[in-house]
Design a protein around this motif. Sequence first.
Motif, PDB file in Angstrom:
ATOM      1  N   CYS A 141       1.147  -7.135  -5.795  1.00  0.00           N
ATOM      2  CA  CYS A 141      -0.012  -6.267  -5.966  1.00  0.00           C
ATOM      3  C   CYS A 141       0.305  -4.944  -5.267  1.00  0.00           C
ATOM      4  CB  CYS A 141      -1.258  -6.901  -5.370  1.00  0.00           C
ATOM      5  SG  CYS A 141      -2.731  -5.897  -5.636  1.00  0.00           S
ATOM      6  N   SER A 166       2.756  -2.951 -15.610  1.00  0.00           N
ATOM      7  CA  SER A 166       1.415  -3.553 -15.642  1.00  0.00           C
ATOM      8  C   SER A 166       1.293  -4.616 -16.728  1.00  0.00           C
ATOM      9  CB  SER A 166       0.340  -2.482 -15.804  1.00  0.00           C
ATOM     10  OG  SER A 166       0.433  -1.868 -17.050  1.00  0.00           O
ATOM     11  N   TYR A 224       0.863  -1.166   0.000  1.00  0.00           N
ATOM     12  CA  TYR A 224       0.000   0.000   0.000  1.00  0.00           C
ATOM     13  C   TYR A 224       0.905   1.222   0.000  1.00  0.00           C
ATOM     14  CZ  TYR A 224      -3.537  -3.350   1.373  1.00  0.00           C
ATOM     15  OH  TYR A 224      -4.375  -4.426   1.419  1.00  0.00           O
ATOM     16  N   THR A 241      -0.072  -6.543 -10.310  1.00  0.00           N
ATOM     17  CA  THR A 241      -1.252  -5.701 -10.476  1.00  0.00           C
ATOM     18  C   THR A 241      -0.985  -4.351  -9.834  1.00  0.00           C
ATOM     19  OG1 THR A 241      -2.288  -6.588  -8.479  1.00  0.00           O
ATOM     20  CG2 THR A 241      -2.910  -7.610 -10.562  1.00  0.00           C
ATOM     21  N   LEU A 242      -1.424  -3.316 -10.513  1.00  0.00           N
ATOM     22  CA  LEU A 242      -1.341  -1.937 -10.021  1.00  0.00           C
ATOM     23  C   LEU A 242      -2.764  -1.438  -9.923  1.00  0.00           C
ATOM     24  CD1 LEU A 242       1.449  -0.738 -12.443  1.00  0.00           C
ATOM     25  CD2 LEU A 242       1.708  -1.069  -9.983  1.00  0.00           C
ATOM     26  N   GLN A 243      -3.160  -1.004  -8.726  1.00  0.00           N
ATOM     27  CA  GLN A 243      -4.540  -0.576  -8.541  1.00  0.00           C
ATOM     28  C   GLN A 243      -4.602   0.660  -7.669  1.00  0.00           C
ATOM     29  OE1 GLN A 243      -7.327  -3.669  -7.421  1.00  0.00           O
ATOM     30  NE2 GLN A 243      -5.781  -5.200  -7.896  1.00  0.00           N
ATOM     31  N   ARG A 244      -5.470   1.573  -8.064  1.00  0.00           N
ATOM     32  CA  ARG A 244      -5.729   2.733  -7.213  1.00  0.00           C
ATOM     33  C   ARG A 244      -6.570   2.267  -6.034  1.00  0.00           C
ATOM     34  NH1 ARG A 244      -6.939   8.843  -8.424  1.00  0.00           N
ATOM     35  NH2 ARG A 244      -5.153   8.480  -9.742  1.00  0.00           N
ATOM     36  N   ASN A 299     -11.132   1.739 -13.133  1.00  0.00           N
ATOM     37  CA  ASN A 299      -9.889   0.995 -12.875  1.00  0.00           C
ATOM     38  C   ASN A 299     -10.207  -0.434 -12.489  1.00  0.00           C
ATOM     39  OD1 ASN A 299      -8.215   3.109 -13.452  1.00  0.00           O
ATOM     40  ND2 ASN A 299      -8.105   3.799 -11.336  1.00  0.00           N
ATOM     41  N   TRP A 306       0.980  -8.403 -15.845  1.00  0.00           N
ATOM     42  CA  TRP A 306      -0.241  -8.989 -15.312  1.00  0.00           C
ATOM     43  C   TRP A 306      -0.383 -10.403 -15.836  1.00  0.00           C
ATOM     44  CZ3 TRP A 306      -4.686 -11.160 -17.187  1.00  0.00           C
ATOM     45  CH2 TRP A 306      -5.713 -11.314 -16.262  1.00  0.00           C
ATOM     46  N   TYR A 329      -1.167  -1.256  -4.350  1.00  0.00           N
ATOM     47  CA  TYR A 329      -2.289  -0.325  -4.242  1.00  0.00           C
ATOM     48  C   TYR A 329      -1.714   1.050  -3.955  1.00  0.00           C
ATOM     49  CZ  TYR A 329      -5.460  -4.291  -3.749  1.00  0.00           C
ATOM     50  OH  TYR A 329      -6.182  -5.433  -3.950  1.00  0.00           O
ATOM     51  N   ASP A 347     -12.240   5.227 -10.092  1.00  0.00           N
ATOM     52  CA  ASP A 347     -12.023   3.981  -9.367  1.00  0.00           C
ATOM     53  C   ASP A 347     -12.845   2.852  -9.965  1.00  0.00           C
ATOM     54  OD1 ASP A 347     -10.257   5.151  -7.640  1.00  0.00           O
ATOM     55  OD2 ASP A 347     -11.701   5.391  -6.003  1.00  0.00           O
ATOM     56  N   SER A 396       2.103   5.836  -6.833  1.00  0.00           N
ATOM     57  CA  SER A 396       2.484   4.730  -7.697  1.00  0.00           C
ATOM     58  C   SER A 396       4.004   4.737  -7.854  1.00  0.00           C
ATOM     59  CB  SER A 396       1.808   4.874  -9.067  1.00  0.00           C
ATOM     60  OG  SER A 396       2.247   6.064  -9.709  1.00  0.00           O
TER      61      SER A 396
END
Length: 129
Positions: free
Chosen positions: A55, A82, A25, A89-92, A129, A85, A57, A126, A29
């Motif tokens: 992963c 990314s 977390y 994983t890249l996630q907001r 995404n 994958w 976030y 969001d 990024s």
Amino acid sequence: MLFEVGGYLDAVTDAYENMGCIILYSNYSPCNEAYHCCVSKIYNFLLKYPEITLCIYFSQLYHTEDGFPTAAWNREALRSLSSLWPRVTLQRLPGGAWRYLLCNFVYGIPGSTLYHPTPPSRTLADRQN
């Protein structure tokens, strides 16, 4: 710092040989700007440990807006990362998750000071995404 050779994640991975997934977390990024080269370090870490998935976030993109001289470089580095994958994983972070993390894992942050309604544009982004 986390992905440096001989750094924290190397030590943790060596101590726990059966590790299969790392979840991070972050406020921003990862970038690949000079003096940081985080994305390159992440690649090297993943090459060293092919059994680990990652992963990440994050609450906001780091220097990807056109006003920054390194924007194109950072966007390309994120696309490249990314492309790994499903291993990466890249996630907001969803709107409420950041508040939860701050209130529960950061010392001295009273929950009442963190109330900021999520703007509709962020909610839509969001969802996409």
